[in-house]
Scaffold this active site. Structure first.
Site, PDB file in Angstrom:
ATOM      1  N   GLU A  81     -15.930 -26.827 -28.741  1.00 37.82           N
ATOM      2  CA  GLU A  81     -14.806 -27.690 -29.108  1.00 37.82           C
ATOM      3  C   GLU A  81     -13.774 -27.830 -27.995  1.00 37.82           C
ATOM      4  O   GLU A  81     -12.919 -28.715 -28.037  1.00 37.82           O
ATOM      5  CB  GLU A  81     -14.112 -27.137 -30.363  1.00 37.82           C
ATOM      6  CG  GLU A  81     -14.951 -27.185 -31.629  1.00 37.82           C
ATOM      7  CD  GLU A  81     -14.955 -28.543 -32.283  1.00 37.82           C
ATOM      8  OE1 GLU A  81     -14.372 -29.487 -31.703  1.00 37.82           O
ATOM      9  OE2 GLU A  81     -15.540 -28.675 -33.366  1.00 37.82           O
ATOM     10  N   GLU A 112     -31.243  -9.911 -29.572  1.00 42.13           N
ATOM     11  CA  GLU A 112     -29.984  -9.178 -29.538  1.00 42.13           C
ATOM     12  C   GLU A 112     -30.141  -7.838 -28.829  1.00 42.13           C
ATOM     13  O   GLU A 112     -29.157  -7.234 -28.385  1.00 42.13           O
ATOM     14  CB  GLU A 112     -29.459  -8.929 -30.959  1.00 42.13           C
ATOM     15  CG  GLU A 112     -29.165 -10.191 -31.738  1.00 42.13           C
ATOM     16  CD  GLU A 112     -28.568  -9.887 -33.111  1.00 42.13           C
ATOM     17  OE1 GLU A 112     -28.191  -8.713 -33.338  1.00 42.13           O
ATOM     18  OE2 GLU A 112     -28.469 -10.805 -33.933  1.00 42.13           O
TER      19      GLU A 112
END
Length: 292
Positions: A81, A112
């Site tokens: 954003e 991960e």
């Protein structure tokens, strides 16, 4: 061993599967609201992170993001954003997400735990001394995130660690630890819920404060936005009109003279030439307040 932190049993979870839907939803909502309350104690740390991030960007450096799973998704959402909202170039806000683009469609837990992948991702984004890196892990012990944090620090990068469990390795390693102690999840261990909600709100607040520090927010307006669709072109004209106190037509004319850049258009609408507007903004580090 008794589970703790986000893995612990939430007191409202007993018999959750057998409760009426309305009660389940109420419990889940209350848990989300409670998780946000944990941010109150994190505000001083968030301010320190914002100062570090703004200093890096102001000096021409980068603000990086790193995470895996739910925490990584929260980091990615904030990172993506920044360009459209605050005009920050994507190459200056790189994202390191465990598993890369493929993992966005099919999350895989194994990535991960891969330090080699982490180091390759860090090498790709080329963070250097003077940059700031936001590392997010609900548990605070995700190997991918810890490997990136350690290697980044070796390069002189300032690391801010966001975790939801006190005393976790990420918080102990971070230059700026940000503890958001959200506690047990209603669905034990499901950190996409309370922990991730609180992390996302923390990042929302952080990125706005960074933008304010950089002069990209003025009176609540995103004055450094990149207007690349009809909605944002309209928004840019409204911002120029409101901040410069001119008509919509005058605002649109000013924007044509600045190639759609909002900050200089505000000054042009108030009587400056585009060249003078650019020069004056350079002199204030991009802040409008001293000029209007």
């Amino acid at each position: 061993m008794t589970a703790s932190g986000t893995e612990a049993r939430h007191p409202a979870s007993n018999g959750l599967h057998a409760r009426p839907a309305s009660e389940v939803l109420r419990i889940l909502l209350e848990a989300q609201v409670t998780a946000l309350g944990a941010l109150q104690l994190a505000l001083p740390a968030l301010e320190r992170v914002a100062d570090a991030a703004a200093a890096s960007l102001h000096a021409g450096g980068k603000l990086g993001y790193a995470g895996a799973g739910s925490s990584g998704l929260m980091a990615l959402a904030d990172c993506l954003e920044l360009a459209g909202t605050f005009g920050l170039a994507p190459e200056r806000t790189p994202m390191m997400f465990a598993g890369g683009a493929d993992a966005l469609l099919h999350l895989k837990g194994s990535v991960e735990d891969d330090p080699a992948l982490a180091l390759a991702d860090l090498e790709r984004v080329q963070l250097v001394a003077g940059d700031t890196l936001l590392c997010l892990s609900a548990s605070g012990r995700t190997p991918y995130v810890l490997a990136i944090a350690a290697a980044a620090q070796d390069r002189g990068v300032k690391v801010a660690g966001f975790a939801n469990v006190a005393g976790s390795p990420l918080l102990e390693r971070a230059d700026i630890p940000v503890l958001i102690e959200t506690g047990a999840e209603v669905v034990a261990g499901s950190t996409r819920m309370g922990a991730a909600t609180a992390q996302k709100v923390a990042l929302n607040m952080l990125s706005v404060l960074v933008a304010i520090r950089l002069g990209h927010v003025h009176d609540g307006y995103m004055v450094n936005l990149v207007a690349d669709n009809l909605k944002l072109v309209d928004r840019a004209a409204r911002i120029v009109s409101d901040v410069a106190h001119v008509s919509r037509d005058e605002a649109e004319t000013a924007l044509t003279h600045t190639g759609g850049a909002v900050k200089p258009a505000i000054l042009v609408a108030r009587g400056m030439t585009p060249e003078a507007a650019a020069e004056r903004l350079a002199g204030t580090g991009g802040h409008l307040s001293p000029l209007i």
